[in-house]
Motif scaffolding. Structure first.
Motif, PDB file in Angstrom:
ATOM      1  N   GLN A 370      10.187  -1.526  16.039  1.00  0.00           N
ATOM      2  CA  GLN A 370       9.639  -0.672  14.998  1.00  0.00           C
ATOM      3  C   GLN A 370       8.192  -1.075  14.678  1.00  0.00           C
ATOM      4  O   GLN A 370       7.800  -2.226  14.891  1.00  0.00           O
ATOM      5  N   PRO A 371       7.384  -0.147  14.177  1.00  0.00           N
ATOM      6  CA  PRO A 371       6.003  -0.479  13.799  1.00  0.00           C
ATOM      7  C   PRO A 371       5.963  -1.567  12.742  1.00  0.00           C
ATOM      8  O   PRO A 371       6.915  -1.772  11.991  1.00  0.00           O
ATOM      9  N   ARG A 372       4.824  -2.266  12.691  1.00  0.00           N
ATOM     10  CA  ARG A 372       4.636  -3.316  11.694  1.00  0.00           C
ATOM     11  C   ARG A 372       4.695  -2.729  10.282  1.00  0.00           C
ATOM     12  O   ARG A 372       4.089  -1.680  10.035  1.00  0.00           O
ATOM     13  N   PRO A 373       5.354  -3.380   9.353  1.00  0.00           N
ATOM     14  CA  PRO A 373       5.345  -2.906   7.961  1.00  0.00           C
ATOM     15  C   PRO A 373       3.928  -2.940   7.384  1.00  0.00           C
ATOM     16  O   PRO A 373       3.187  -3.903   7.576  1.00  0.00           O
ATOM     17  N   GLY A 374       3.552  -1.875   6.706  1.00  0.00           N
ATOM     18  CA  GLY A 374       2.238  -1.831   6.069  1.00  0.00           C
ATOM     19  C   GLY A 374       1.079  -1.697   7.032  1.00  0.00           C
ATOM     20  O   GLY A 374      -0.076  -1.919   6.647  1.00  0.00           O
ATOM     21  N   SER A 375       1.353  -1.294   8.278  1.00  0.00           N
ATOM     22  CA  SER A 375       0.285  -1.203   9.289  1.00  0.00           C
ATOM     23  C   SER A 375      -0.835  -0.261   8.860  1.00  0.00           C
ATOM     24  O   SER A 375      -2.022  -0.592   8.969  1.00  0.00           O
ATOM     25  N   ASP A 376      -0.468   0.936   8.359  1.00  0.00           N
ATOM     26  CA  ASP A 376      -1.480   1.925   7.987  1.00  0.00           C
ATOM     27  C   ASP A 376      -2.407   1.394   6.896  1.00  0.00           C
ATOM     28  O   ASP A 376      -3.631   1.574   6.955  1.00  0.00           O
ATOM     29  N   GLN A 377      -1.833   0.718   5.907  1.00  0.00           N
ATOM     30  CA  GLN A 377      -2.637   0.196   4.801  1.00  0.00           C
ATOM     31  C   GLN A 377      -3.595  -0.890   5.266  1.00  0.00           C
ATOM     32  O   GLN A 377      -4.765  -0.921   4.871  1.00  0.00           O
ATOM     33  N   VAL A 378      -3.100  -1.778   6.131  1.00  0.00           N
ATOM     34  CA  VAL A 378      -3.953  -2.863   6.636  1.00  0.00           C
ATOM     35  C   VAL A 378      -5.121  -2.307   7.440  1.00  0.00           C
ATOM     36  O   VAL A 378      -6.278  -2.716   7.261  1.00  0.00           O
ATOM     37  N   MET A 379      -4.842  -1.350   8.322  1.00  0.00           N
ATOM     38  CA  MET A 379      -5.899  -0.785   9.148  1.00  0.00           C
ATOM     39  C   MET A 379      -6.892   0.018   8.311  1.00  0.00           C
ATOM     40  O   MET A 379      -8.099   0.034   8.605  1.00  0.00           O
TER      41      MET A 379
END
Length: 427
Positions: A370-379
């Motif tokens: 699964q994608p990393r948790p919080g990926s969108d926010q970090v990027m």
């Protein structure tokens, strides 16, 4: 100054053509190529289209047609497609001064300087016919070519070259009379950047054909939609508004490639370069709000040292669609470890992000990573910092600030507007 002229070169049924290249027995048979995990049809031969096989149809829905009509089915072979794409693009790049690689199977060419070289209007069309034959001879891949004074018209010309076989695969729309004839025949949804939903809205305004859009009040278009559609209408009218590397749609591939200032022999140096190029590509990916499903990586030796150039490459399917720099770099470095060969001096490297989709166009698989948790926010935070503080202000730890392999720029002027240290000084 001569008016701009663009050529849109598009490989015919590209994935199918790649498969047929090594299976000549399939040339007159219906063939389809499937998406990741053999889910749905993403490429069809003309014979398969004639049987009514739709783009995007799930495999399980066409099992009867496969049995009844002997349709040959292939899984996606991205390594093969990427390599053959490179060969096609290299052939095109050798023929023109400027090229924009729009997707794995399409490129825009700037051909203004080639127009009327012998003082005849049909010189450029004959050049396109010869280029089409040259690509087929060099690569085995058939292409169609559209010529026009704008990129949007070139796209439409390419569509016409495939729709009407009597054109021989080349349509020249430099003549305004020809432009008007084709615009009247082309449904508005065939216009570059006009999708099905937008076409429905346009039809409510009485815009049925491409000619209707070209002649519509541009101020109303901008007010009702946006400036991009306004520019598209201007392009249909023959005015070039989208230069190379610009257009009304998201890019279908994103590439980041560079040559080094000196040969790199160590894998650590290559890893730093690959990290940078992947990071740059990931920024562009997020900028157009897309996710990547396939990553293509190559490293290459020099071509000017008198020896035969070597190109080592690999194509990787990602475990899930992502725009996270960390995920993409991790995959790229794993690929690098598989193709790197000690003792070789590499002169160039590149990363190409392929099979791009929009968020929400895929269904997560609970049995896969699964994608990393919080990926969108970090990027998002990373991109915002780099936007306001300058590119590279926030980067992955493995990337040094001033790598030794950086591209040679011995004659580069100061960054007057983006670097404090390069501000002009008044004495």
């Amino acid at each position: 100054m001569s008016k701009p002229v663009y050529a849109l070169v598009d490989c015919n049924n590209f994935y199918v053509s790649c498969e047929r290249l090594f299976r000549p027995d399939l040339r007159q048979r219906p063939v389809v190529v499937l998406s990741n995990n053999d889910g749905c049809v993403v490429s069809r031969s003309n014979e398969a289209k004639a049987l009514g096989i739709a783009m995007g149809v799930p495999l399980f829905q066409i099992q009867d047609a496969i049995r009844n009509h002997g349709i040959e089915v292939f899984s996606s072979n991205y390594a093969l497609y990427a390599d053959l794409s490179d060969r096609v693009m290299n052939t095109l790049a050798a023929a023109v001064p400027a090229i924009e690689r729009y997707s794995i199977d399409e490129s825009f060419l700037e051909v203004s300087c080639l127009s009327g070289t012998a003082g005849q209007e049909d010189d450029l069309q004959q050049w396109a016919v010869e280029l089409k034959a040259q690509v087929l001879q060099h690569t085995g891949i058939p292409v169609s070519i559209g010529l026009a004074p704008s990129k949007t018209l070139a796209k439409l010309a390419n569509w016409a070259s495939k729709r009407w076989p009597r054109t021989g695969g080349v349509v020249d729309l430099r003549d305004p009379v020809r432009q008007r004839k084709l615009l009247a025949l082309a449904p508005v949804e065939q216009v570059w950047g006009v999708g099905r939903r937008l076409a429905q809205r346009l039809r409510l305004m009485g815009i049925e054909q491409a000619s209707d859009l070209a002649s519509y009040d541009q101020r109303l278009l901008k007010r009702s939609f946006n400036s991009v559609l306004q520019r598209t209408a201007r392009e249909l009218a023959g005015e070039a508004c989208f230069p190379l590397e610009d257009g009304p749609e998201r890019k279908k591939i994103i590439a980041s490639t560079r040559s080094f200032s000196s040969r790199i022999y160590q894998q650590t140096g290559l890893a730093e370069a690959i990290t940078l190029y992947t990071s740059r590509a990931a920024e562009k990916l997020r900028g157009q709000q897309s996710l990547c499903q396939v990553l293509h990586l190559f490293i290459r030796t020099g071509v000017y040292d008198g020896s035969q150039a070597q190109r080592h490459q690999i194509t990787l399917e990602l475990p899930y669609p992502t725009a996270d720099t960390r995920d993409l770099v991790q995959q790229a470095l794993q690929g690098l470890s598989r193709i790197y060969q000690p003792g070789i001096g590499y002169a160039k490297a590149g990363v190409i992000l392929m099979e791009l989709i929009e968020p929400g166009q895929y269904t997560p698989d609970m049995f896969k990573p699964q994608p990393r948790p919080g990926s969108d926010q970090v990027m998002t935070v990373m991109d915002q910092i780099n936007h306001y503080q300058g590119r590279g202000s926030l980067r992955l730890g493995r990337l040094p600030a001033n790598p030794a392999w950086r591209m040679r720029q011995a004659f580069k002027s100061p960054a007057y507007t983006t670097q404090w240290k390069d501000l002009p000084r008044v004495r």
